[in-house]
Motif scaffolding. Structure first.
Motif, short mmCIF file in Angstrom:
data_model
loop_
_atom_site.label_atom_id
_atom_site.label_comp_id
_atom_site.label_asym_id
_atom_site.label_seq_id
_atom_site.Cartn_x
_atom_site.Cartn_y
_atom_site.Cartn_z
N PRO A 1 0.85 -1.20 0.00
CA PRO A 1 0.00 0.00 0.00
C PRO A 1 0.88 1.24 0.00
O PRO A 1 1.95 1.26 0.62
CB PRO A 1 -0.80 -0.12 1.30
CG PRO A 1 -0.76 -1.57 1.64
CD PRO A 1 0.55 -2.09 1.15
N LEU A 2 0.44 2.30 -0.66
CA LEU A 2 1.28 3.48 -0.83
C LEU A 2 1.73 4.06 0.50
O LEU A 2 2.91 4.44 0.65
CB LEU A 2 0.53 4.55 -1.63
CG LEU A 2 1.32 5.83 -1.92
CD1 LEU A 2 2.58 5.51 -2.71
CD2 LEU A 2 0.45 6.84 -2.68
N ALA A 3 0.83 4.13 1.48
CA ALA A 3 1.22 4.71 2.77
C ALA A 3 2.32 3.89 3.43
O ALA A 3 3.28 4.44 3.98
CB ALA A 3 0.00 4.80 3.69
N ILE A 4 2.21 2.57 3.37
CA ILE A 4 3.23 1.69 3.96
C ILE A 4 4.53 1.80 3.16
O ILE A 4 5.64 1.82 3.73
CB ILE A 4 2.75 0.23 3.99
CG1 ILE A 4 1.49 0.11 4.85
CG2 ILE A 4 3.84 -0.70 4.49
CD1 ILE A 4 1.71 0.43 6.31
N ALA A 5 4.42 1.88 1.84
CA ALA A 5 5.60 1.98 0.99
C ALA A 5 6.38 3.27 1.26
O ALA A 5 7.61 3.28 1.27
CB ALA A 5 5.18 1.93 -0.48
N LEU A 6 5.65 4.36 1.51
CA LEU A 6 6.33 5.63 1.82
C LEU A 6 7.02 5.56 3.18
O LEU A 6 8.08 6.17 3.37
CB LEU A 6 5.32 6.77 1.79
CG LEU A 6 4.81 7.16 0.39
CD1 LEU A 6 3.72 8.20 0.49
CD2 LEU A 6 5.97 7.67 -0.47
N VAL A 7 6.45 4.84 4.12
CA VAL A 7 7.14 4.62 5.40
C VAL A 7 8.45 3.90 5.16
O VAL A 7 9.50 4.24 5.74
CB VAL A 7 6.24 3.81 6.37
CG1 VAL A 7 7.04 3.35 7.59
CG2 VAL A 7 5.05 4.65 6.81
N PHE A 8 8.43 2.89 4.29
CA PHE A 8 9.67 2.19 3.95
C PHE A 8 10.67 3.13 3.30
O PHE A 8 11.87 3.09 3.61
CB PHE A 8 9.37 1.01 3.01
CG PHE A 8 10.61 0.35 2.48
CD1 PHE A 8 11.40 -0.43 3.31
CD2 PHE A 8 10.98 0.50 1.15
CE1 PHE A 8 12.55 -1.04 2.83
CE2 PHE A 8 12.13 -0.10 0.66
CZ PHE A 8 12.91 -0.87 1.50
N GLY A 9 10.19 4.01 2.41
CA GLY A 9 11.09 4.97 1.79
C GLY A 9 11.77 5.86 2.81
O GLY A 9 12.97 6.14 2.72
N ALA A 10 11.01 6.31 3.83
CA ALA A 10 11.60 7.14 4.88
C ALA A 10 12.57 6.33 5.75
O ALA A 10 13.59 6.85 6.22
CB ALA A 10 10.49 7.74 5.73
N LEU A 11 12.25 5.05 5.99
CA LEU A 11 13.15 4.18 6.74
C LEU A 11 14.53 4.10 6.10
O LEU A 11 15.55 4.05 6.78
CB LEU A 11 12.57 2.77 6.81
CG LEU A 11 11.52 2.44 7.86
CD1 LEU A 11 10.93 1.06 7.57
CD2 LEU A 11 12.11 2.49 9.25
#
Length: 537
Positions: free
Chosen positions: A136-146
């Motif tokens: 999901p985009l929201a989860i994917a963006l969290v990964f990007g920030a990680l």
């Protein structure tokens, strides 16, 4: 905005905090575990120094070896311990050694990569993770920030050994120092959204700026107060204690008012290092404070990198290997987008970043303990948490072990390691001079004993004198053609001489040969010279 807990205690992670949702911290380290880890770290340090290997990478490998058979079952990378115990001294030590003049000269690339580059890397990595990995985009963006914060420890050690351009080293180190705070705040905002927080774009930007600027303000205030206090004292133990209070106090104060503790520590360190230490500390105190923080950073990094390897061995990231491989490619793509999109713009504003530097910045953007701590602190009820943990562990190991072990070769291939060639030539010539001089001394000694006939000894000695002279001439040529090599050897010579002078005075004091008041000014003068020449350690 609704009350959301973004993670375990993290820097600037309070985007409306409800502590009840915070993930429980894993079992922490006890004194026995710390003893064994430091013992292992000492052994790794000796081995890596002997074989000229990157120390941090050696620690990670040994951590994997320890973790696989569960030799230290209680040794875990606890997010709470990392953020509250390890991170402040690591950031503070790096910040007090950064000169504001150097930052001012290169503020454009540092700011652009730390701010704009971190945002681009997060968006590109997150977008690709959503598109290619099905998150999901929201989860994917969290990964990007990680994956946005970079860890320069291994890279800097390699770049210094290779003797790359000082400006490139500054950009690598300073970008990492500042993008840690930016990435953690961005991670907190995106995690709050992923957990269901109602946060609009404008509100998110405002919150981001408030957390970053608030942390900077608190850090500068704490650093300024401590620097003012240092003017009233001249006691190295007191001032070491004061700087310790600053490092942890800036972090805790910022976290208490829900702004970025990471940014606060960096800001406090810059103020103390560039004002308090330079104007409020004597040379002797400055050397003592610098040495203390150098050791604190060494010990902290030793434990953290060992724990990274141990935690990675514990994690079952290999069970999701296709996902991990995809994540590695995505993170590299995000880093490449950040560097290659930002760098051309810098050239148009008078801060060019050469193409070879860009390649090195991409491949040298390693991930480390901060990313692992953030992912381990994710709430247990976050969707796709297991996938994020596996992806993060895999990317960190890939970046440290694959990128970290090959970045030196890349620098050499790009023509950025000219100093390594000269350094290697200097080491060989120095070894040759030592060998031929030893041979000449032995001939003279045996001749004096009557073991060699004088005519033969004279002829052979002449040959070795020519060898010594040739090595010395080649070394002199290297010194003439390489300013860095000459400066390094000059600093080494001054350091040896000044330390010998200081030790002689100390021994004379202890023996009662001279009075304390007769030598205190001279010792202070020696310490000042050591500090100015960077030869105090």
């Amino acid at each position: 905005m609704s009350e959301i807990a973004p993670a375990a205690p993290t820097s600037g992670a309070h985007v409306g905090v409800a502590p009840a949702v915070v993930a429980p911290a894993p079992t922490g380290l006890d004194v026995t575990q710390i003893f064994w880890l430091m013992l292992v770290a000492s052994a790794v340090a000796m081995v890596t120094q002997r074989f000229r290997m990157p120390y941090a990478l050696g620690l990670v490998v040994v951590g994997l070896v320890i973790g696989a058979p569960r030799l230290l079952p209680q040794a875990h990378l606890d997010p709470h311990v990392l953020f509250t115990i390890f991170l402040p001294p690591l950031l503070f030590e790096a910040a007090i050694n950064l000169r504001v003049d150097a930052l001012r000269a290169d503020w454009k690339p540092i700011a652009a990569f730390a701010l704009l580059g971190t945002l681009i890397a997060t968006l590109v990595s997150g977008g690709l993770a959503a598109w290619l990995l099905g998150l999901p985009l929201a989860i994917a963006l969290v990964f990007g920030a990680l994956m946005a914060p970079t860890d320069p420890i291994s890279v800097m050690a390699i770049l210094k050994r290779l003797g790359v351009d000082h400006r490139l080293g500054l950009i690598v180190e300073a970008e990492s120092l500042f993008n840690d705070g930016v990435a953690v705040v961005l991670f907190s905002v995106l995690l709050a959204i992923a957990m269901g927080g109602a946060l609009g774009p404008l509100e998110g930007i405002a919150r981001f700026l408030l957390v970053v600027l608030g942390g900077a303000g608190i850090g500068m205030l704490v650093g300024a107060l401590a620097s003012w206090v240092t003017h009233a004292f001249n006691d190295h133990l007191l001032e070491i204690t004061l700087t310790t209070v600053v490092a942890f106090g800036a972090y805790l104060c910022a976290e208490a008012v829900h702004v970025s503790g990471v940014v606060a520590v960096v800001s406090a360190g810059l103020v103390v290092g560039n004002w308090g230490m330079r104007t409020g500390m004597s040379p002797t105190t400055r050397l003592a404070v610098t040495s203390f923080w150098e050791y604190a950073a060494f010990a902290g990094n030793s434990l953290v990198f060992l724990l990274v390897g141990i935690e990675a061995a514990y994690g079952a990231w290999w069970t999701k290997l296709p996902l991990v491989i995809g994540a590695c490619a995505i993170v590299l793509a995000g880093r490449a987008a950040a560097v290659y999109l930002v760098a051309p713009a810098l050239g148009r504003v008078g801060a060019p970043v050469p193409l070879a530097w860009r390649h090195l910045l991409v491949w040298g953007g390693l991930r480390g303990a901060l990313s692992m701590a953030l992912v381990l602190g994710l709430p247990k009820d976050l969707p796709y948490r297991a996938e994020l943990v596996a992806m993060t562990f895999g990317v960190v190991l890939f970046s440290l072990l694959v990128q970290g072990l090959t970045v030196g070769r890349l620098a050499a291939r790009l023509g950025l390691a000219a100093a390594e060639v000269k350094d290697e030539a200097y080491r060989r010539l120095s070894a040759a001079r030592l060998a031929w001089q030893s041979a000449l001394d032995e001939i003279d000694r045996q001749t004096a004993r009557g073991a060699l006939p004088a005519p033969v000894a004279s002829s052979v000695a002449a040959d070795f004198r020519d060898r010594v002279a040739a090595a010395e001439a080649a070394i002199a040529d290297l010194h003439l053609s390489d300013e860095a090599l000459r400066s390094s050897n000059e600093a080494k010579a001054y350091g040896l001489a000044f330390r010998a002078a200081r030790n002689a005075l100390r021994e004379a004091q202890l023996a009662g040969v001279v009075e304390d008041d007769a030598t205190s000014d001279l010792i202070a003068e020696i310490d000042e010279a050591l500090a100015e020449r960077g030869a105090g350690h």
